[in-house]
Design a protein around this motif. Structure first.
Motif, short mmCIF file in Angstrom:
data_model
loop_
_atom_site.label_atom_id
_atom_site.label_comp_id
_atom_site.label_asym_id
_atom_site.label_seq_id
_atom_site.Cartn_x
_atom_site.Cartn_y
_atom_site.Cartn_z
N GLY A 148 0.79 -1.22 0.00
CA GLY A 148 0.00 0.00 0.00
C GLY A 148 0.83 1.28 0.00
N PHE A 149 2.14 1.15 0.11
CA PHE A 149 3.00 2.34 0.10
C PHE A 149 2.97 2.99 -1.28
CE2 PHE A 149 6.26 1.62 3.73
CZ PHE A 149 5.28 1.10 4.56
N SER A 150 2.93 4.30 -1.35
CA SER A 150 2.93 4.98 -2.64
C SER A 150 4.33 5.00 -3.26
CB SER A 150 2.41 6.41 -2.49
OG SER A 150 3.19 7.13 -1.55
N ARG A 151 5.36 4.90 -2.45
CA ARG A 151 6.73 4.77 -2.96
C ARG A 151 7.53 3.95 -1.96
NH1 ARG A 151 10.01 10.05 -1.24
NH2 ARG A 151 8.84 10.39 0.66
N PRO A 152 8.52 3.23 -2.44
CA PRO A 152 9.28 2.37 -1.53
C PRO A 152 10.20 3.18 -0.62
CG PRO A 152 10.21 2.28 -3.73
CD PRO A 152 8.96 3.11 -3.82
N PRO A 153 10.47 2.66 0.56
CA PRO A 153 11.45 3.32 1.43
C PRO A 153 12.86 3.13 0.86
CG PRO A 153 10.71 1.27 2.41
CD PRO A 153 9.90 1.47 1.17
N ALA A 154 13.77 3.98 1.29
CA ALA A 154 15.17 3.84 0.85
C ALA A 154 15.74 2.50 1.32
CB ALA A 154 16.01 5.00 1.40
N MET A 155 15.31 2.06 2.49
CA MET A 155 15.72 0.76 3.02
C MET A 155 14.62 0.26 3.94
SD MET A 155 17.85 -1.77 3.33
CE MET A 155 19.32 -1.18 2.53
N THR A 156 14.34 -1.02 3.86
CA THR A 156 13.38 -1.64 4.77
C THR A 156 14.18 -2.44 5.79
OG1 THR A 156 11.77 -1.84 2.98
CG2 THR A 156 11.41 -3.22 4.93
N TYR A 157 13.97 -2.15 7.06
CA TYR A 157 14.68 -2.84 8.13
C TYR A 157 13.73 -3.81 8.81
CZ TYR A 157 18.30 0.68 7.61
OH TYR A 157 19.29 1.49 7.11
#
Length: 196
Positions: A148-157
């Motif tokens: 559901g995120f509109s854009r991906p995070p720089a990094m997923t932890y």
């Protein structure tokens, strides 16, 4: 009929929180929300004070006691365990995952004694588990949420869970979403870029 006691300040607060916010649940849960507190009957009592908790532990009346500390690591549940574990007529039911190294996992591994408040408590009660009641999202629910995120995070932890499932989730996020993912190690620190 057995009386039901909720002896957990956090559980009592959670019941109030969800009851006050039924309208905020996912649309598919709105119909089920009417039944959110089906177990909140006249047989259910929320234990409000430490003294009421002490009195409940001392009571020998048969009852269902809901005392939360997910993995039996602290809180009022320890007093209930101290009273209940030595009696073979009692059942201790764990709902949800019990991590390695916790008292909850130790009890599931069927010990003859367990250490609580510096004392060895004999375990004669039946110890059972019900894994389907965990409040943690499973991999499918996590993937649905991430999608559901509109854009991906720089990094997923990934910071919570057992190593094998964490690695499987890392691989799934990378393959299905194409996102960079890092499984954090114990006590690892990471530098997060400034927002804006």
């Amino acid at each position: 009929m057995l009386p039901v006691y909720v002896d957990s300040p956090m559980a009592a607060a959670a019941l109030r929180f969800y009851s006050d916010r039924i309208s905020e649940l996912d649309p598919e849960l709105h119909r089920a929300a009417r039944d959110l507190c089906l177990f909140c009957t006249e047989r259910m009592t929320i234990i409000a004070s430490p003294q009421q908790s002490i009195d409940l532990v001392a009571s020998r009346q048969p009852a269902i006691v809901i005392a939360a500390s997910g993995m039996a690591t602290g809180g009022r549940v320890l007093h209930h365990l101290t009273a209940a574990l030595p009696n073979q007529k009692n059942t201790v039911l764990f709902v949800g995952y019990q991590a390695a190294g916790t008292r909850g996992r130790q009890l599931l591994d069927a010990p003859k004694h367990v250490r609580i408040h510096g004392r060895d408590i004999p375990v004669a009660a039946r110890i059972e588990r019900l894994d389907s009641m965990s409040a943690h999202a499973d991999a499918g629910e996590i993937m649905k949420w991430l999608s559901g995120f509109s854009r991906p995070p720089a990094m997923t932890y990934l910071v919570h869970g057992e190593p094998v499932p964490l690695e499987a989730l890392r691989a799934r996020i990378q393959s299905e979403l194409g996102w960079p993912v890092h499984v954090a190690q114990y006590l690892e620190r990471v530098e997060l870029p400034a927002l804006g």
